[in-house]
Design a protein around this motif. Structure first.
Motif, short mmCIF file in Angstrom:
data_model
loop_
_atom_site.label_atom_id
_atom_site.label_comp_id
_atom_site.label_asym_id
_atom_site.label_seq_id
_atom_site.Cartn_x
_atom_site.Cartn_y
_atom_site.Cartn_z
N ASN A 241 -10.53 16.29 -1.16
CA ASN A 241 -9.82 14.76 -1.60
C ASN A 241 -8.34 15.13 -2.00
OD1 ASN A 241 -9.37 12.33 -2.68
ND2 ASN A 241 -9.96 12.79 -4.72
N PHE A 242 -7.58 14.16 -0.68
CA PHE A 242 -6.14 14.34 -0.28
C PHE A 242 -5.61 13.01 -0.50
CE2 PHE A 242 -7.89 17.23 2.75
CZ PHE A 242 -7.13 18.82 2.36
N LYS A 243 -6.18 12.13 -1.18
CA LYS A 243 -6.47 10.93 -1.42
C LYS A 243 -5.18 10.76 -2.45
CE LYS A 243 -10.50 8.67 -0.54
NZ LYS A 243 -11.60 9.72 0.07
N PRO A 244 -5.53 11.93 -3.52
CA PRO A 244 -3.56 11.51 -4.55
C PRO A 244 -2.66 11.31 -4.12
CG PRO A 244 -5.59 11.92 -5.45
CD PRO A 244 -6.44 12.49 -3.96
N SER A 245 -2.67 12.02 -3.15
CA SER A 245 -0.95 12.15 -2.23
C SER A 245 -0.72 10.77 -1.38
CB SER A 245 -0.82 12.66 -0.90
OG SER A 245 -1.50 14.31 -1.19
N PHE A 246 -1.65 9.98 -1.19
CA PHE A 246 -1.21 8.29 -0.49
C PHE A 246 -2.11 7.57 -1.88
CE2 PHE A 246 -2.83 11.30 2.51
CZ PHE A 246 -1.79 11.48 3.14
N LYS A 247 -1.76 7.75 -2.82
CA LYS A 247 -1.98 6.47 -3.67
C LYS A 247 -0.82 5.39 -3.87
CE LYS A 247 -2.75 5.28 -8.55
NZ LYS A 247 -2.68 6.04 -10.43
N TYR A 248 0.34 5.63 -4.14
CA TYR A 248 1.39 4.98 -3.75
C TYR A 248 1.48 4.55 -2.86
CZ TYR A 248 1.32 6.72 -8.72
OH TYR A 248 0.69 7.10 -9.37
N VAL A 249 1.78 5.23 -1.61
CA VAL A 249 2.66 4.30 -0.57
C VAL A 249 1.32 3.78 0.18
CG1 VAL A 249 3.55 7.05 0.25
CG2 VAL A 249 1.80 6.69 1.07
N ARG A 250 0.49 3.88 -0.07
CA ARG A 250 -1.29 3.30 1.17
C ARG A 250 -1.06 1.54 0.23
NH1 ARG A 250 -6.76 1.46 -1.56
NH2 ARG A 250 -7.76 1.70 0.93
N LYS A 251 0.30 0.86 -0.89
CA LYS A 251 0.32 -0.22 -0.95
C LYS A 251 1.83 -0.60 0.17
CE LYS A 251 -0.44 0.41 -6.39
NZ LYS A 251 0.33 0.66 -7.36
N ILE A 252 2.41 0.11 0.67
CA ILE A 252 2.98 -0.07 1.38
C ILE A 252 2.64 -0.18 2.87
CG2 ILE A 252 5.20 0.59 2.52
CD1 ILE A 252 6.10 1.71 0.17
N PHE A 253 1.53 0.56 3.04
CA PHE A 253 0.88 0.60 4.31
C PHE A 253 -0.08 -1.07 4.77
CE2 PHE A 253 1.29 5.20 4.84
CZ PHE A 253 1.84 4.91 4.96
N ASN A 254 -0.38 -1.35 3.50
CA ASN A 254 -1.11 -2.50 3.46
C ASN A 254 -0.41 -3.72 4.10
OD1 ASN A 254 -3.58 -1.16 2.42
ND2 ASN A 254 -2.74 -2.07 0.48
N LYS A 255 0.74 -3.56 3.44
CA LYS A 255 1.96 -4.38 4.72
C LYS A 255 1.34 -5.27 6.22
CE LYS A 255 4.95 -5.75 1.89
NZ LYS A 255 5.45 -6.60 2.03
N ALA A 256 0.96 -3.86 6.56
CA ALA A 256 1.50 -3.19 7.74
C ALA A 256 0.10 -3.76 8.92
CB ALA A 256 1.83 -2.29 8.24
N ASP A 257 0.28 -4.09 10.33
CA ASP A 257 -0.72 -4.45 10.99
C ASP A 257 -1.84 -3.05 11.68
OD1 ASP A 257 -1.13 -7.40 11.30
OD2 ASP A 257 1.03 -7.33 11.37
N PHE A 258 -0.45 -2.05 11.62
CA PHE A 258 -0.68 -0.57 12.19
C PHE A 258 0.52 -0.05 11.23
CE2 PHE A 258 -1.95 -3.24 15.65
CZ PHE A 258 -2.94 -3.21 15.52
N VAL A 259 -0.36 1.51 11.31
CA VAL A 259 0.77 2.37 10.71
C VAL A 259 0.23 3.97 11.73
CG1 VAL A 259 1.02 4.23 8.57
CG2 VAL A 259 0.30 1.53 8.74
N VAL A 260 0.89 4.38 12.17
CA VAL A 260 1.30 5.60 12.73
C VAL A 260 2.30 6.52 12.39
CG1 VAL A 260 1.74 6.59 15.23
CG2 VAL A 260 0.90 4.22 14.78
N GLY A 261 1.37 8.25 12.40
CA GLY A 261 2.19 9.05 12.23
C GLY A 261 2.21 10.36 13.13
N ASN A 262 2.93 11.72 12.37
CA ASN A 262 2.92 12.73 13.52
C ASN A 262 1.84 13.06 12.99
OD1 ASN A 262 3.17 14.60 15.57
ND2 ASN A 262 5.23 16.02 13.96
N LEU A 263 0.32 13.78 13.64
CA LEU A 263 -0.29 15.13 12.92
C LEU A 263 -0.26 16.05 13.18
CD1 LEU A 263 -3.06 15.11 11.44
CD2 LEU A 263 -4.03 15.12 13.88
#
Length: 411
Positions: A102-124
């Protein structure tokens, strides 16, 4: 008695008249449809707008019979971009509960920022191969870090808000051909877009993001592959990997534009690790990409942040960030925990051309532990961090982020 009889009809008439008048005074007013007409306060119209005040001796102008319609606001599209999405052994061990990850805790707070975007992209920057050992069980390969994550990593990246991933980096060949093919299949299973790594010659060498009438192209190239590209044959290298090359870049941009791309973002994976300053090869690569037709350049690989800048392509300035740093990683140095979310908002001109409307970034810091959870990304903004109070060291890192990245360029 006779007198009473004589006045009775008159009294009846008067009483009936009074009742009729009272009824008129208290009855609601209805329009032609029978719906009650709302009362309107003095000085306002029914729509709430002020009525014109008539000055003495001045005739109130009549409303125009053909008022000019309000101009619609131009449509916009927001894309958010991040740096390296690493999932190393320490992260896997912290996320494992004996049954799954379960990696969800890593993204709990930034997820709220991502919700403002139409697309989110990152380097895997990891493989996701079910056949090969995970990083928690095998840390090194040929004396270099070996990266392979469980598929729950992709599931939780999607939960966080990611829509697309770029994979051109120096760890994409850590598991040879099977590592590549299984990683791409896992990404596809989880409904994420991808580019920078390919399983066939025929598939497009770009990612196309489409929404609201916008078509945004994403490209990704690596500078080298930790000398593990020899795990592939020369033929496999020619189509599975995306080495930065001027001719290949021009060809990919041409195909993207044929597919309808109106704006192109390009990731490039190169530079000197742990340096806050771009290397000459990064500067040369940025100029080459700008002149080839890229509209926004995103750098990765150094694991720390590097400055925002702009480069001229002969006609206009192209914005870039030389390194976005790590987004997720267990690396111990404070600089490797400093990161940003870049937010790029695009708009269309009246002629239909897509251009940069605005851009900004959200400083974040990766906390080793917070409220019983490990590797938690914490935004600086109080609107997203739920009252988090940074220590003096973290507060200093937030200041350092802005010092290193600086102001985003005007173009």
């Amino acid at each position: 008695m006779n007198l009473f009889k004589n006045i009775l009809p008159s009294a009846k008439f008067t009483a009936l008249a009074l009742i009729f008048i009272l009824a008129l005074s208290v009855a609601p007013v209805y329009g032609a449809t029978g719906k009650q007409t709302p009362k309107v306060a003095s000085g306002t119209s029914q729509g709430g707008k002020p009525l014109p005040v008539q000055k003495p001796g001045v005739e109130t102008p009549k409303p125009s019979e053909d008022p000019s319609p309000e101009q619609p606001k131009p449509e916009t599209l927001t894309i958010m971009l991040t740096g390296d999405l690493m999932c190393k052994g320490a992260q896997q061990q912290a996320a494992y509960d004996g049954k799954g990850y379960n990696f969800k805790p890593s993204f709990k707070y930034v997820r709220k920022i991502f919700n403002k975007a139409d697309f989110v992209v990152g380097n895997l920057e990891t493989l996701v191969s079910e056949t090969l050992p995970l990083s928690k069980d095998k840390n090194l390969l040929q004396e270099r870090p070996y990266l392979n994550a469980p598929e729950e990593w992709l599931r939780d990246l999607k939960w966080a808000g990611f829509d697309g991933l770029v994979l051109a980096n120096n760890h994409c060949t850590d598991g040879g051909k099977i590592g590549i093919t299984e990683t791409l299949a896992a990404i596809d299973r989880n409904g994420l877009g991808r580019t920078g790594l390919f399983s066939t010659r025929e598939e497009p060498r770009y990612m196309l993001l489409e929404a609201k009438g916008f078509k945004i192209g994403v490209l990704a190239y690596a500078g080298y592959f930790n000398r593990k590209d020899h795990f592939l044959t020369k033929d496999e290298q020619s189509y599975m990997l995306n080495l930065l090359d001027k001719n290949a870049l021009k060809a990919d941009i041409a195909k993207l534009k044929e597919a309808g791309a109106q704006y192109i973002i390009c990731y490039t994976h190169s530079g000197t690790e742990y340096s806050h300053y771009p290397a000459p090869r990064q500067e040369a690569a940025a100029e080459m990409m700008a002149r080839a037709g890229v509209d926004y350049i995103i750098g990765s690989h150094p694991h720390v942040l590097q400055p925002a800048d702009k480069v001229h392509n002969g006609k206009r300035y192209i914005p870039l960030i030389y390194s976005m740093g790590n987004f997720t990683s267990p690396m111990p140095l404070p600089a490797t925990k400093e990161t940003i979310i870049l937010s790029v908002t695009l708009t269309k001109t009246p002629s239909g051309q897509v251009k940069l409307a605005s851009h900004k970034y959200y400083p974040c810091y990766l906390l080793d532990r917070y409220k019983g959870e490990s590797f938690v990304l914490m935004p600086q903004s109080k609107y997203y961090n739920e009252g988090y109070k940074p220590t003096a060291a973290v507060a200093n890192s937030f200041r350092h982020i802005r010092k290193v990245v600086g102001k985003l360029p005007t173009t």
